[in-house]
Design a protein around this motif. Structure first.
Motif, PDB file in Angstrom:
ATOM      1  N   ILE A   1     -14.263  18.266 -12.126  1.00  0.00           N
ATOM      2  CA  ILE A   1     -13.001  18.887 -11.722  1.00  0.00           C
ATOM      3  C   ILE A   1     -13.079  19.387 -10.287  1.00  0.00           C
ATOM      4  O   ILE A   1     -12.167  19.172  -9.476  1.00  0.00           O
ATOM      5  N   ASN A   2     -14.189  20.051  -9.952  1.00  0.00           N
ATOM      6  CA  ASN A   2     -14.360  20.544  -8.570  1.00  0.00           C
ATOM      7  C   ASN A   2     -14.375  19.391  -7.574  1.00  0.00           C
ATOM      8  O   ASN A   2     -13.772  19.475  -6.503  1.00  0.00           O
ATOM      9  N   GLY A   3     -15.075  18.312  -7.934  1.00  0.00           N
ATOM     10  CA  GLY A   3     -15.137  17.156  -7.049  1.00  0.00           C
ATOM     11  C   GLY A   3     -13.779  16.523  -6.842  1.00  0.00           C
ATOM     12  O   GLY A   3     -13.390  16.214  -5.708  1.00  0.00           O
ATOM     13  N   LEU A   4     -13.026  16.322  -7.936  1.00  0.00           N
ATOM     14  CA  LEU A   4     -11.698  15.730  -7.822  1.00  0.00           C
ATOM     15  C   LEU A   4     -10.736  16.617  -7.049  1.00  0.00           C
ATOM     16  O   LEU A   4      -9.930  16.141  -6.247  1.00  0.00           O
ATOM     17  N   THR A   5     -10.840  17.936  -7.284  1.00  0.00           N
ATOM     18  CA  THR A   5      -9.964  18.880  -6.567  1.00  0.00           C
ATOM     19  C   THR A   5     -10.202  18.801  -5.067  1.00  0.00           C
ATOM     20  O   THR A   5      -9.259  18.767  -4.269  1.00  0.00           O
ATOM     21  N   GLN A   6     -11.472  18.762  -4.664  1.00  0.00           N
ATOM     22  CA  GLN A   6     -11.796  18.685  -3.242  1.00  0.00           C
ATOM     23  C   GLN A   6     -11.421  17.319  -2.661  1.00  0.00           C
ATOM     24  O   GLN A   6     -10.945  17.226  -1.523  1.00  0.00           O
ATOM     25  N   ALA A   7     -11.654  16.262  -3.430  1.00  0.00           N
ATOM     26  CA  ALA A   7     -11.376  14.914  -2.922  1.00  0.00           C
ATOM     27  C   ALA A   7      -9.884  14.657  -2.734  1.00  0.00           C
ATOM     28  O   ALA A   7      -9.486  13.957  -1.795  1.00  0.00           O
ATOM     29  N   LEU A   8      -9.079  15.217  -3.617  1.00  0.00           N
ATOM     30  CA  LEU A   8      -7.638  14.969  -3.581  1.00  0.00           C
ATOM     31  C   LEU A   8      -6.863  16.020  -2.809  1.00  0.00           C
ATOM     32  O   LEU A   8      -5.644  15.926  -2.672  1.00  0.00           O
ATOM     33  N   ALA A   9      -7.582  17.060  -2.319  1.00  0.00           N
ATOM     34  CA  ALA A   9      -6.894  18.139  -1.581  1.00  0.00           C
ATOM     35  C   ALA A   9      -6.378  17.640  -0.234  1.00  0.00           C
ATOM     36  O   ALA A   9      -6.946  16.762   0.386  1.00  0.00           O
TER      37      ALA A   9
END
Length: 259
Positions: A251-259
């Protein structure tokens, strides 16, 4: 007026520093007690907050160092019961994989790496339930593979437990023996991860003091609770912590990648 603003700013800074210190100490306390009760969980419990406060590179280094300290303090109490042959089978490939892992962390680090690692962990845990009744679950090859994945993850994400938890489930490693033996594994692997990254983490002396005191108190609480918790609940907790850590990392990775 200017003096009042300076005093107000100083008070706010001190409050934030105290909050960070208390947060670090609380994360280490819970992580250390979890490690003593279930055999793993220090990094999974403490790393999200440590990374948030200290940043990804230094946060993971602090996780590695404090994880080594926590495992060592537990290990000196239980070293006579460690299954050394089984641990070495996983530990050697794990230490070897810290070298390419450190290179990947420095060259390809970022949110998508976190997502990829989390996906590997989730697949490993799910597959562990499917192969646990097969002869391959008891094989040396599975132990070596679990160690290699775990070592790679230790350097890149500061989390080495889920792959080992998957192997423990698949091979039906008794929880009590696993919780004791894996302390040697985590201790050596954390040291290897620090060496691969080339140094020691830096914290203020108040942060070091708070973290180390919290660690000792957490282990003492774990010493008290561990004999009172049935093995099946400890094993279930290990699996829940492993899945939770992997999902949080994704979740943290996706949040940062899609921010």
């Amino acid at each position: 007026m200017r003096l009042a603003r300076e005093l107000e700013g100083k008070t706010l800074l001190e409050t934030l520093q105290l909050g960070a210190l208390l947060g670090l100490s609380a994360a280490v306390f819970v992580g250390a007690s979890t490690q003593r009760i279930s055999g793993m969980g220090f990094a999974l419990v403490s790393s999200p907050f440590l990374v948030m406060v200290l940043g990804p590179f230094h946060g993971v280094m602090v996780v590695n160092f404090l994880g080594a300290c926590s495992s060592f303090l537990i290990l000196i109490q239980v070293f006579r019961d460690v299954e050394y042959k089984k641990i070495l089978l996983m530990l050697i490939p794990a230490v070897v994989m810290t070298i390419p892992g450190a290179w990947v962390a420095s060259k390809l680090g970022g949110p998508w790496l976190s997502v990829g690692i989390a996906a590997m962990v989730i697949l490993a845990l799910l597959s562990s339930f499917m192969v646990r009744n097969l002869r391959a679950a008891q094989s040396k090859e599975l132990a070596i593979g679990a160690g290699a994945v775990s070592g790679f993850m230790s350097v890149t994400a500061g989390v080495s437990g889920p792959a080992i938890a998957g192997y423990a489930v698949a091979s039906r490693w008794p929880q009590a023996k696993f919780a004791i033996s894996v302390q040697l594994y985590f201790f050596v692997l954390a040291i290897a991860s620090l060496l691969a990254k080339g140094g020691m983490p830096e914290l203020h002396w108040t942060q070091w003091t708070g973290c180390l005191v919290a660690m000792v108190l957490g282990i003492l609480l774990g010493n008290y609770l561990a004999p009172k918790i049935p093995d099946k609940f400890s094993r279930a907790f290990v699996i829940i912590v492993a899945f939770s850590g992997a999902i949080t990392l994704m979740i943290n990775g996706l949040t940062q990648a899609l921010a």
